[in-house]
Scaffold this motif. Structure first.
Motif, PDB file in Angstrom:
ATOM      1  N   ARG A 294     -74.311  18.938  -1.856  1.00 15.71           N
ATOM      2  CA  ARG A 294     -75.302  18.207  -1.204  1.00 15.71           C
ATOM      3  C   ARG A 294     -74.616  16.868  -0.326  1.00 15.71           C
ATOM      4  O   ARG A 294     -75.154  17.150   0.873  1.00 15.71           O
ATOM      5  CB  ARG A 294     -75.917  18.099  -3.031  1.00 15.71           C
ATOM      6  CG  ARG A 294     -77.835  17.286  -2.245  1.00 15.71           C
ATOM      7  CD  ARG A 294     -78.441  17.746  -3.359  1.00 15.71           C
ATOM      8  NE  ARG A 294     -79.844  16.897  -3.617  1.00 15.71           N
ATOM      9  CZ  ARG A 294     -80.432  17.225  -1.857  1.00 15.71           C
ATOM     10  NH1 ARG A 294     -80.777  18.000  -1.543  1.00 15.71           N
ATOM     11  NH2 ARG A 294     -81.723  16.304  -1.950  1.00 15.71           N
ATOM     12  N   VAL A 295     -74.337  16.855  -0.557  1.00 16.02           N
ATOM     13  CA  VAL A 295     -73.868  14.587  -0.333  1.00 16.02           C
ATOM     14  C   VAL A 295     -73.429  15.182   1.209  1.00 16.02           C
ATOM     15  O   VAL A 295     -74.354  15.164   2.658  1.00 16.02           O
ATOM     16  CB  VAL A 295     -72.445  14.330  -0.866  1.00 16.02           C
ATOM     17  CG1 VAL A 295     -72.397  13.284  -0.061  1.00 16.02           C
ATOM     18  CG2 VAL A 295     -73.200  13.535  -2.110  1.00 16.02           C
ATOM     19  N   GLU A 296     -72.366  16.765   1.374  1.00 11.56           N
ATOM     20  CA  GLU A 296     -72.173  17.159   2.564  1.00 11.56           C
ATOM     21  C   GLU A 296     -73.311  17.253   3.284  1.00 11.56           C
ATOM     22  O   GLU A 296     -73.500  16.770   4.582  1.00 11.56           O
ATOM     23  CB  GLU A 296     -70.938  18.251   2.798  1.00 11.56           C
ATOM     24  CG  GLU A 296     -70.639  18.551   3.992  1.00 11.56           C
ATOM     25  CD  GLU A 296     -69.154  20.020   3.608  1.00 11.56           C
ATOM     26  OE1 GLU A 296     -68.353  18.964   3.577  1.00 11.56           O
ATOM     27  OE2 GLU A 296     -70.212  21.368   3.344  1.00 11.56           O
ATOM     28  N   SER A 297     -74.771  17.745   2.962  1.00 11.00           N
ATOM     29  CA  SER A 297     -75.451  18.755   4.051  1.00 11.00           C
ATOM     30  C   SER A 297     -76.365  17.524   4.007  1.00 11.00           C
ATOM     31  O   SER A 297     -76.847  17.537   4.790  1.00 11.00           O
ATOM     32  CB  SER A 297     -76.034  19.178   3.301  1.00 11.00           C
ATOM     33  OG  SER A 297     -76.991  19.842   2.310  1.00 11.00           O
ATOM     34  N   VAL A 298     -76.691  16.801   3.277  1.00  8.87           N
ATOM     35  CA  VAL A 298     -77.706  15.198   2.673  1.00  8.87           C
ATOM     36  C   VAL A 298     -77.222  14.708   4.150  1.00  8.87           C
ATOM     37  O   VAL A 298     -78.210  14.144   5.688  1.00  8.87           O
ATOM     38  CB  VAL A 298     -78.370  15.070   1.945  1.00  8.87           C
ATOM     39  CG1 VAL A 298     -79.366  13.515   2.142  1.00  8.87           C
ATOM     40  CG2 VAL A 298     -78.885  15.694   0.984  1.00  8.87           C
ATOM     41  N   VAL A 299     -75.880  14.313   4.553  1.00  9.09           N
ATOM     42  CA  VAL A 299     -75.461  13.267   5.470  1.00  9.09           C
ATOM     43  C   VAL A 299     -75.653  14.022   6.536  1.00  9.09           C
ATOM     44  O   VAL A 299     -76.141  13.256   7.711  1.00  9.09           O
ATOM     45  CB  VAL A 299     -74.082  13.144   4.914  1.00  9.09           C
ATOM     46  CG1 VAL A 299     -73.141  12.304   6.318  1.00  9.09           C
ATOM     47  CG2 VAL A 299     -74.003  11.859   3.487  1.00  9.09           C
ATOM     48  N   ALA A 300     -75.240  15.353   6.669  1.00  8.56           N
ATOM     49  CA  ALA A 300     -74.918  16.281   8.182  1.00  8.56           C
ATOM     50  C   ALA A 300     -77.073  16.120   8.420  1.00  8.56           C
ATOM     51  O   ALA A 300     -77.319  16.186   9.102  1.00  8.56           O
ATOM     52  CB  ALA A 300     -74.689  17.520   8.024  1.00  8.56           C
ATOM     53  N   HIS A 301     -77.548  16.240   7.545  1.00  4.77           N
ATOM     54  CA  HIS A 301     -78.709  16.345   7.744  1.00  4.77           C
ATOM     55  C   HIS A 301     -79.478  15.673   8.436  1.00  4.77           C
ATOM     56  O   HIS A 301     -80.461  15.452   9.548  1.00  4.77           O
ATOM     57  CB  HIS A 301     -79.818  16.478   6.326  1.00  4.77           C
ATOM     58  CG  HIS A 301     -81.722  16.946   7.123  1.00  4.77           C
ATOM     59  ND1 HIS A 301     -82.047  18.369   7.026  1.00  4.77           N
ATOM     60  CD2 HIS A 301     -82.262  16.155   6.758  1.00  4.77           C
ATOM     61  CE1 HIS A 301     -83.140  17.576   7.180  1.00  4.77           C
ATOM     62  NE2 HIS A 301     -83.571  16.757   7.148  1.00  4.77           N
ATOM     63  N   GLU A 302     -79.021  14.532   7.929  1.00  2.00           N
ATOM     64  CA  GLU A 302     -79.719  12.766   8.663  1.00  2.00           C
ATOM     65  C   GLU A 302     -79.345  12.472   9.482  1.00  2.00           C
ATOM     66  O   GLU A 302     -79.537  12.034  10.454  1.00  2.00           O
ATOM     67  CB  GLU A 302     -79.849  12.029   7.536  1.00  2.00           C
ATOM     68  CG  GLU A 302     -79.991  11.617   5.739  1.00  2.00           C
ATOM     69  CD  GLU A 302     -81.845  12.328   6.416  1.00  2.00           C
ATOM     70  OE1 GLU A 302     -82.806  12.237   6.773  1.00  2.00           O
ATOM     71  OE2 GLU A 302     -82.373  13.131   5.207  1.00  2.00           O
ATOM     72  N   TYR A 303     -77.868  12.970  10.179  1.00  3.13           N
ATOM     73  CA  TYR A 303     -77.376  12.906  11.340  1.00  3.13           C
ATOM     74  C   TYR A 303     -77.636  13.064  12.235  1.00  3.13           C
ATOM     75  O   TYR A 303     -78.191  12.916  13.131  1.00  3.13           O
ATOM     76  CB  TYR A 303     -75.846  12.711  11.094  1.00  3.13           C
ATOM     77  CG  TYR A 303     -75.323  12.841  12.228  1.00  3.13           C
ATOM     78  CD1 TYR A 303     -75.262  11.716  13.337  1.00  3.13           C
ATOM     79  CD2 TYR A 303     -74.868  14.390  13.539  1.00  3.13           C
ATOM     80  CE1 TYR A 303     -74.965  11.328  14.547  1.00  3.13           C
ATOM     81  CE2 TYR A 303     -74.494  13.280  14.891  1.00  3.13           C
ATOM     82  CZ  TYR A 303     -74.350  12.472  15.328  1.00  3.13           C
ATOM     83  OH  TYR A 303     -74.464  12.237  16.259  1.00  3.13           O
ATOM     84  N   PHE A 304     -78.427  14.537  11.797  1.00  4.03           N
ATOM     85  CA  PHE A 304     -79.085  15.565  12.989  1.00  4.03           C
ATOM     86  C   PHE A 304     -80.230  14.848  13.041  1.00  4.03           C
ATOM     87  O   PHE A 304     -80.409  15.573  14.325  1.00  4.03           O
ATOM     88  CB  PHE A 304     -78.364  17.069  12.689  1.00  4.03           C
ATOM     89  CG  PHE A 304     -76.995  17.569  12.239  1.00  4.03           C
ATOM     90  CD1 PHE A 304     -76.148  17.291  12.744  1.00  4.03           C
ATOM     91  CD2 PHE A 304     -77.021  18.817  11.264  1.00  4.03           C
ATOM     92  CE1 PHE A 304     -75.088  18.217  12.572  1.00  4.03           C
ATOM     93  CE2 PHE A 304     -75.840  19.307  10.712  1.00  4.03           C
ATOM     94  CZ  PHE A 304     -74.265  19.011  11.535  1.00  4.03           C
ATOM     95  N   HIS A 305     -80.944  14.499  12.821  1.00  2.18           N
ATOM     96  CA  HIS A 305     -82.481  14.208  13.112  1.00  2.18           C
ATOM     97  C   HIS A 305     -81.731  13.071  13.926  1.00  2.18           C
ATOM     98  O   HIS A 305     -83.168  12.782  14.284  1.00  2.18           O
ATOM     99  CB  HIS A 305     -82.931  13.358  11.645  1.00  2.18           C
ATOM    100  CG  HIS A 305     -83.648  14.001  10.429  1.00  2.18           C
ATOM    101  ND1 HIS A 305     -84.624  15.189  11.376  1.00  2.18           N
ATOM    102  CD2 HIS A 305     -83.904  13.965   9.745  1.00  2.18           C
ATOM    103  CE1 HIS A 305     -84.531  15.825  10.526  1.00  2.18           C
ATOM    104  NE2 HIS A 305     -85.001  15.038   9.186  1.00  2.18           N
ATOM    105  N   ASN A 306     -80.606  12.390  13.995  1.00  2.00           N
ATOM    106  CA  ASN A 306     -80.915  11.515  15.047  1.00  2.00           C
ATOM    107  C   ASN A 306     -81.723  12.349  16.970  1.00  2.00           C
ATOM    108  O   ASN A 306     -81.509  11.641  17.751  1.00  2.00           O
ATOM    109  CB  ASN A 306     -79.518  11.262  15.725  1.00  2.00           C
ATOM    110  CG  ASN A 306     -79.769   9.815  16.609  1.00  2.00           C
ATOM    111  OD1 ASN A 306     -80.129   8.698  16.568  1.00  2.00           O
ATOM    112  ND2 ASN A 306     -78.832  10.209  17.701  1.00  2.00           N
ATOM    113  N   PHE A 307     -81.130  13.503  16.597  1.00  4.39           N
ATOM    114  CA  PHE A 307     -81.372  14.246  18.000  1.00  4.39           C
ATOM    115  C   PHE A 307     -82.608  14.785  17.906  1.00  4.39           C
ATOM    116  O   PHE A 307     -84.056  14.871  18.200  1.00  4.39           O
ATOM    117  CB  PHE A 307     -80.569  15.202  18.753  1.00  4.39           C
ATOM    118  CG  PHE A 307     -79.369  14.261  19.280  1.00  4.39           C
ATOM    119  CD1 PHE A 307     -79.772  13.518  20.600  1.00  4.39           C
ATOM    120  CD2 PHE A 307     -78.217  14.105  18.430  1.00  4.39           C
ATOM    121  CE1 PHE A 307     -78.604  12.982  20.928  1.00  4.39           C
ATOM    122  CE2 PHE A 307     -77.149  13.402  19.162  1.00  4.39           C
ATOM    123  CZ  PHE A 307     -77.726  12.737  20.647  1.00  4.39           C
TER     124      PHE A 307
END
Ligand code: TRP
Ligand code: ZN
Length: 868
Positions: A294-307
């Motif tokens: 979950r940590v891996e996917s939420v970190v990714a999710h928020e990072y991907f929001h940058n675009f």
């Protein structure tokens, strides 16, 4: 009402572009204990030919002073009511200044600026900015921000905002100031500040073009050893977005802050992501395997929001899925690449089918792009997120990778720095692919889950298979009749356990179902094939397809699509559970035995072996009648017992091997799969024979990681006698009471114990020293897990479970409306149940009658009660 006088419904069709735009915002925060002064300077220009007055959003702000172009306004120059500040007669271009006071220490809603333990932080999405200062708090007004933060240097040594630090200096009385500037224009919902005594873990990331980005994770001192996994996940996400989408990070600094009191998982504020501690901290002692993922996917999710969200944002909140659906699809693909792709898909489908399907079948059903809302916070839903992601996945399936990624590239280029709509997204995909997507757009408009029924007949003489696929789109509140959707249905045929070749080496076809009914034929088949349909769960639909037990067994054994194998095993399990006798067909047990003896990865074996959740059984039953959660629970336990008995040898071997393993813990996909299989096996053994609880107890005391420890403890607590339950609970609490996140799991294991007496336990635990009504994680762990994941206790026949939830909502609804409103979900679908309907309705009515009802809870209660 909290916000705006009477609750008002907002319609998508009423969208108007803003009368004014704000080019730049200068903010100064002067933080004192018990009061924060916010000064803002907005450089505004008119955005239309009209003479509209200036109307700014601002909620419960104490005005110290207002100015226009340096001139102080007096009481007659403005009107401030119901969250709107109105100033008549403004020029076409001017500078507006406001000084307001707010009290973050008393902000329990966790929207706007609030205090969590020792730190100050903000949450502005969707409409929290207006609780900080005046502004045009809507996503289509993009401004550049310069932010100055001043606070006591000892208490708040760390002062953060978006963008780059431009200066810092000491002020008088032991205070200091840090100034930040974010060069990227952004809507107010992406604004953030953090102030507090935080420690940092730093690393760097070098982009493809060689730029070095500083990465910083800020946490309270107690959590400093728990950041490594999030840092690795962040670096992996940054690399993945470069490789998959060609997107390179656009600033020199990226911050993550971990906060204990947080309404949701995390928030993508530009270069200053703020996370719930539960979604960023990780360590084998405090985090389960699922927690690591979950940590891996939420970190990714928020990072991907940058675009997908920040560089290209939403025009209005009806377009929320534009950023959320797309970003969930992006993070799911990232997780699939980082772990086992097939298992990730199965987990996501299982979640969608139980929870999103239920939402879509209930009173809160809404399209991926809603048409109206009262409170936007209520629309951060599984439909907008998870079904929205399925819609993007279908585009990928229909277009193929080449055209899909060309479409994404076009989207990010064409709309960079803009606030756009779901239609703009589909337009880009249509243009890049040349494919007509006009019918496909209905997926954004129509609520509810389509049903596809399949009919297949084989003609022995001619070797021909004829199939008919029919779609139905059942009515949902406010949408009575719906035209057919454009549905990709992936299909394959198995002959003698091998995938049939359609030509060109292809073993799979994607049929595009666009009419209500579609016929197709396959020739040249030597014998009746087993049909493998909706492969990869190619569309978010319910499938009605009668397949024989033999066919399902073949699919489990021979299909090369993980989802189809899993779905077949679930269907056999559903049949066994619905049969109710606890007697299992020998073929079913043999099929699972072959799986366990076979070469599938351990995680896949675990998925095939695991019985469906009670929630997913309930969702199926709701299709044909009323749901009896008690009958479901006992029927499932009987099947679990029979499986445990039928597979005793195999399961015993799995558990013994697992308990003998001396591997050092790693959250690797391989190890996570192994542990999952051991846990599933042990659960079935315990169901079949209580003497296995001794093994569970042994595993509890021997465990070297939270996954094993928690699985073992849960088995003892859920199925053991009172003495052993008390022993494990006491030991667990004494050992882990200093770790909030672990204590939360301790609450969950008690609130989900499947027995009516859990109601009293939960009630007692609300008085426990470790419980805190103001902390959303605690409330979720104790109350929401009880109501959402313990059907047997929640629906206990005396109605005490409903009262418990009702009391919790009544207690929280004015202090934290978002949490109270979400918590209510299990009660909103009261019409599904064979029991307790009147009691649940009475609870909802009593909530509806509250004075001072927040509009969040009002909307949910009103929709649930419907025409009653
Ligand atoms: N945009 C966030 C995400 O999906 C979620 C979010 C919306 C949120 N509203 C929130 C988070 C309120 C915290 C509080 O990543
Ligand atoms: Zn998101």
């Amino acid at each position: 009402m909290m916000r705006d006088g009477a609750p008002k419904t907002i319609y998508r069709k009423d969208y108007l572009s803003p009368d004014f735009l704000i080019d730049s915002v200068e903010l100064a925060f002067d933080i004192f204990d018990g009061r924060t002064r916010v000064s803002s300077k907005l450089h505004i220009h008119r955005n239309g030919a009209n003479n509209a007055p200036l109307v700014l959003d601002g909620e419960a702000l104490e005005i110290v002073g207002l100015k226009i172009d340096g001139r102080e306004l007096d009481q007659t120059d403005f009107r401030y009511v119901h969250g709107k500040l109105t100033i008549m007669d403004v020029a076409d271009q001017f500078c507006f200044e406001a000084e307001v006071d707010i009290v973050p220490e008393e902000n329990t809603s966790l929207e706007g600026l609030y205090r969590s333990r020792t730190m100050y932080c903000t949450q502005c999405e969707a409409e929290g900015y207006r609780k900080i200062t005046f502004g045009l708090d809507r996503p289509d007004v993009l401004s550049t921000y310069t932010v100055s933060l001043t606070a006591d240097k000892a208490n708040c040594p760390v002062l953060l905002s978006n963008g780059n630090e431009v200066s810092r200096y000491d002020a008088e009385n032991g205070r200091h100031t840090v100034v930040w500037h974010d060069p990227h224009p952004k809507p107010s919902y992406l604004f953030a500040i953090v102030a507090g005594d935080l420690e940092v873990v730093s690393d760097t990331f070098t982009t493809l073009s060689g730029k070095v980005v500083d990465l910083r994770i800020w946490v309270e001192a107690k959590d400093i050893d728990y950041c490594a996994h999030a840092m690795r996940s962040l670096q992996a996400s940054m690399r993945w977005d470069e490789e998959r989408y060609g997107l390179e990070y656009d600033l020199d600094l990226f911050n993550i802050v971990a906060v204990d009191d947080f309404n949701m998982g995390a928030m993508e504020n530009k270069s200053l992501n703020i996370f719930n501690t539960s979604c960023v901290l990780a360590h084998p002692d405090i985090t389960t395997d699922l927690g690591y993922q979950r940590v891996e996917s939420v970190v990714a999710h928020e990072y991907f929001h940058n675009f997908s969200g920040n560089r290209v944002t939403c025009r209005d909140w009806f377009q929320l899925s534009l950023k959320e659906g797309f970003t969930v699809y992006r993070d799911a693909e990232f997780s699939a690449d980082m772990n086992s792709r097939g298992v990730k898909r199965i987990e996501d489908v299982a979640f969608l089918r139980t929870h999103q399907f239920a939402e879509d079948a209930g009173p809160m059903a809404h399209p991926v792009r809603p048409d109206s809302f009262i409170e936007i916070s209520n629309f951060y839903t599984m439909t907008v997120y998870e079904k929205g992601a399925e819609v993007v996945r279908m585009l990928n399936t229909l277009l193929g990778d080449d055209a899909f990624y060309r479409g994404a590239k076009l989207y990010f280029e064409r709309f960079d720095g803009m606030a756009v709509t779901c239609d703009d997204f589909v337009d880009a995909m249509q243009e890049a692919s040349g494919k007509d997507l006009s019918q496909f757009r209905r997926w954004y408009e129509q609520a509810g889950t389509p049903i596809i029924s399949v009919d297949a007949t084989f003609n022995e003489a001619s070797g021909q298979l004829d199939m008919t696929l029919t779609q139905r789109n059942p009515p949902t509140p406010g949408q009575d009749s719906k035209p057919p959707l454009h549905i990709p249905v992936a299909l394959s045929l198995l002959v003698d356990g091998k995938h049939h070749e359609f030509g060109g080496g292809q073993t799979e076809q994607v049929l595009e179902l666009t009419n209500e009914s579609e016929r197709l034929s396959f020739t040249g088949l030597s014998k009746a094939p087993v049909v493998s349909v909706l492969r990869g769960f190619s569309a978010p639909v319910r499938l009605e397809f009668e397949q024989s037990q033999d066919d399902l067994v073949s699919l489990i054994g021979f299909d090369d699509d993980p989802y189809v194998r899993w779905d077949a095993s679930q269907r056999l399990a559903f049949e066994a559970i619905d049969d109710g006798t606890g007697h299992l067909a020998a073929d079913y047990v043999d099929a699972l035995r072959r799986v366990l003896d076979g070469s599938s990865e351990a995680a896949m074996k675990s998925q095939l072996l695991a019985l469906p959740t009670e929630a997913s059984i309930a969702d199926r039953h709701a299709q044909v009648g009323l749901v009896d959660v008690h009958a479901i629970h006992s029927a499932k336990m009987r099947v679990a017992a029979a499986l445990g008995t039928g597979l005793r040898e195999e399961l015993t071997d799995i558990v013994s091997a697992g308990m003998a393993s001396a591997e050092v813990y790693a959250p690797s996909a391989a190890q996570i799969g192994q542990r999952a299989l051991v846990h599933t096996a042990l659960s079935l053994l315990v169901a079949s024979d209580a003497s296995w609880l001794a093994t569970a107890r042994e595993l509890y005391f021997a465990a070297t990681n939270l996954s094993d420890r928690l699985c073992a403890a849960r088995l003892v607590v859920h199925h053991g006698d009172e003495v052993h339950r008390a022993e494990v609970l006491q030991h667990f609490f004494d050992r882990w009471k200093s770790e909030n996140l672990v204590v939360n799991q301790w609450f969950v294991m008690q609130s989900t114990r499947p027995a009516p007496s859990a109601v009293q336990d939960v009630m007692a635990l609300t008085e426990h020293e470790a419980f805190d009504w103001r902390n959303p994680n605690k409330v979720r762990s104790l109350i929401s897990s009880f109501a959402g994941a313990n059907p047997v206790a929640f629906h206990s026949s005396d109605g005490s479970g409903y009262t418990l939830l009702g009391d919790a909502v009544r207690r929280l609804q004015s202090g934290n409306p978002q949490i109270a409103s979400r918590m209510l979900a299990p009660m909103t679908r009261f019409r599904r149940y064979a029991h307790g309907q009147d009691q649940m309705r009475a609870e909802l009515e009593s909530i509806a009658a509250l004075k001072n009802l927040s509009q969040d809870v009002f909307e949910v209660v009103q929709r649930s009660l419907g025409d009653d």
